[in-house]
Design a protein around this motif. Structure first.
Motif, PDB file in Angstrom:
ATOM      1  N   HIS A 159     -37.441   8.300-112.932  1.00 58.32           N
ATOM      2  CA  HIS A 159     -38.190   9.298-112.168  1.00 58.32           C
ATOM      3  C   HIS A 159     -37.282  10.145-111.284  1.00 58.32           C
ATOM      4  CE1 HIS A 159     -41.669   7.474-113.828  1.00 58.32           C
ATOM      5  NE2 HIS A 159     -41.364   6.312-113.303  1.00 58.32           N
ATOM      6  N   CYS A 160     -36.423   9.492-110.509  1.00 52.04           N
ATOM      7  CA  CYS A 160     -35.546  10.254-109.616  1.00 52.04           C
ATOM      8  C   CYS A 160     -34.349  10.841-110.366  1.00 52.04           C
ATOM      9  CB  CYS A 160     -35.083   9.365-108.474  1.00 52.04           C
ATOM     10  SG  CYS A 160     -34.173   7.911-109.024  1.00 52.04           S
ATOM     11  N   GLU A 161     -34.074  10.334-111.594  1.00 51.36           N
ATOM     12  CA  GLU A 161     -32.985  10.826-112.442  1.00 51.36           C
ATOM     13  C   GLU A 161     -31.592  10.590-111.863  1.00 51.36           C
ATOM     14  OE1 GLU A 161     -33.866  14.821-113.727  1.00 51.36           O
ATOM     15  OE2 GLU A 161     -35.314  14.059-115.190  1.00 51.36           O
ATOM     16  N   HIS A 162     -31.466   9.658-110.940  1.00 51.42           N
ATOM     17  CA  HIS A 162     -30.134   9.292-110.466  1.00 51.42           C
ATOM     18  C   HIS A 162     -29.404   8.529-111.566  1.00 51.42           C
ATOM     19  CE1 HIS A 162     -31.963   9.833-106.299  1.00 51.42           C
ATOM     20  NE2 HIS A 162     -30.991  10.725-106.395  1.00 51.42           N
ATOM     21  N   ALA A 163     -28.118   8.809-111.681  1.00 48.63           N
ATOM     22  CA  ALA A 163     -27.324   8.171-112.740  1.00 48.63           C
ATOM     23  C   ALA A 163     -26.270   7.244-112.138  1.00 48.63           C
ATOM     24  CB  ALA A 163     -26.662   9.238-113.603  1.00 48.63           C
ATOM     25  N   THR A 197     -34.159  -1.710-106.881  1.00 48.86           N
ATOM     26  CA  THR A 197     -34.473  -0.377-106.383  1.00 48.86           C
ATOM     27  C   THR A 197     -33.387   0.595-106.802  1.00 48.86           C
ATOM     28  OG1 THR A 197     -33.221  -0.748-104.360  1.00 48.86           O
ATOM     29  CG2 THR A 197     -35.581  -1.266-104.273  1.00 48.86           C
ATOM     30  N   CYS A 198     -33.693   1.897-106.657  1.00 47.99           N
ATOM     31  CA  CYS A 198     -32.664   2.905-106.842  1.00 47.99           C
ATOM     32  C   CYS A 198     -31.784   2.900-105.594  1.00 47.99           C
ATOM     33  CB  CYS A 198     -33.302   4.275-107.032  1.00 47.99           C
ATOM     34  SG  CYS A 198     -32.099   5.624-106.928  1.00 47.99           S
ATOM     35  N   PRO A 199     -30.458   2.763-105.735  1.00 53.92           N
ATOM     36  CA  PRO A 199     -29.573   2.689-104.566  1.00 53.92           C
ATOM     37  C   PRO A 199     -29.583   3.962-103.723  1.00 53.92           C
ATOM     38  CG  PRO A 199     -28.397   2.175-106.607  1.00 53.92           C
ATOM     39  CD  PRO A 199     -29.739   2.672-107.003  1.00 53.92           C
ATOM     40  N   VAL A 200     -30.024   5.076-104.292  1.00 54.82           N
ATOM     41  CA  VAL A 200     -29.994   6.335-103.556  1.00 54.82           C
ATOM     42  C   VAL A 200     -31.273   6.534-102.748  1.00 54.82           C
ATOM     43  CG1 VAL A 200     -29.702   8.838-103.719  1.00 54.82           C
ATOM     44  CG2 VAL A 200     -28.523   7.333-105.332  1.00 54.82           C
ATOM     45  N   ASP A 201     -32.429   6.414-103.390  1.00 51.56           N
ATOM     46  CA  ASP A 201     -33.688   6.723-102.688  1.00 51.56           C
ATOM     47  C   ASP A 201     -34.602   5.518-102.489  1.00 51.56           C
ATOM     48  OD1 ASP A 201     -34.868   6.314-105.204  1.00 51.56           O
ATOM     49  OD2 ASP A 201     -34.418   8.379-105.740  1.00 51.56           O
ATOM     50  N   ARG A 202     -34.145   4.338-102.927  1.00 47.35           N
ATOM     51  CA  ARG A 202     -34.874   3.086-102.711  1.00 47.35           C
ATOM     52  C   ARG A 202     -36.228   3.018-103.428  1.00 47.35           C
ATOM     53  NH1 ARG A 202     -30.888  -0.146-100.257  1.00 47.35           N
ATOM     54  NH2 ARG A 202     -29.443   1.485 -99.710  1.00 47.35           N
ATOM     55  N   SER A 203     -36.457   3.891-104.395  1.00 49.35           N
ATOM     56  CA  SER A 203     -37.684   3.756-105.186  1.00 49.35           C
ATOM     57  C   SER A 203     -37.522   2.550-106.112  1.00 49.35           C
ATOM     58  CB  SER A 203     -37.953   5.032-105.993  1.00 49.35           C
ATOM     59  OG  SER A 203     -36.886   5.292-106.868  1.00 49.35           O
ATOM     60  N   VAL A 204     -38.638   1.977-106.531  1.00 49.69           N
ATOM     61  CA  VAL A 204     -38.573   0.765-107.352  1.00 49.69           C
ATOM     62  C   VAL A 204     -38.125   1.106-108.778  1.00 49.69           C
ATOM     63  CG1 VAL A 204     -39.916  -1.136-108.341  1.00 49.69           C
ATOM     64  CG2 VAL A 204     -40.342  -0.398-105.982  1.00 49.69           C
TER      65      VAL A 204
HETATM   66 ZN   LIG Z   1     -33.071   7.439-107.390  1.00 48.06          ZN
END
Ligand SMILES: [Zn+2]
Ligand SMILES: [Zn+2]
Ligand SMILES: [Zn+2]
Ligand SMILES: [Zn+2]
Length: 155
Positions: free
Chosen positions: A33-37, A52-59
């Motif tokens: 969803h956030c498209e972080h790589a 979680t995503c390390p950048v935005d903490r989304s699950v």
């Molecule tokens: Zn993210």
């Protein structure tokens, strides 16, 4: 772990940097969803702590991860990187997608097999050559053969 940014020629696009190791993405995967790589190894290690995503903490979980888009892979493959053996004297700068093939026959690789040209013809890793001694090597070969002959004579 990604590739050290300082090994690359010119600036590397921020999107190609792993937020976990701050290196250039290696085997990148993307959160949906956030498209972080992230590098595959980095995010896998991160998930052992928290999902979680390390950048935005989304699950995010391992099952959510997917390969990065082709355009990103293309950008990565075109980056110019210095050879891993630069510290051993290699001055090659190659495309990231050619790095593996360069490394497999980089003549500065300290573990590349070389053949002794002092006479014995033994093959050994390049970094062992300075300590190699033909006489010593040949003596041990002769010794091995003598042991074998002695054993044969016993039977
Ligand atoms: Zn993210
Ligand atoms: Zn990384
Ligand atoms: Zn090289
Ligand atoms: Zn030799």
């Amino acid at each position: 772990m990604g590739y050290d940014v300082t090994r690359f020629q010119g600036d590397v696009d921020e999107d190609l940097i792993c937020p976990i190791c701050s290196g250039v993405l290696e085997e990148p995967v993307q959160a949906p969803h956030c498209e972080h790589a992230f590098c595959n190894a980095c995010i896998t290690q991160w998930f052992s702590q928290q999902q979680t995503c390390p950048v935005d903490r989304s699950v995010v979980t391992v099952a959510h991860l997917r390969p990065v888009p082709r355009i990103m892979r293309n950008m990565l493959s075109k980056l110019q990187i210095a050879c891993d053996n630069a510290v051993f004297g290699c001055s090659a700068i190659v495309r990231l997608d050619n790095l593996m093939s360069h490394l497999s026959d980089c003549e500065h690789n300290p573990k590349r097999p070389v053949t002794c040209e002092q006479g014995c013809g033994l093959e050994m890793p390049k970094d062992e050559l300075p300590n190699h001694n033909c006489i010593k090597h040949l003596r041990s070969v002769v010794q091995q053969q003598q042991t074998r002959i002695a054993e044969l004579e016993k039977t």
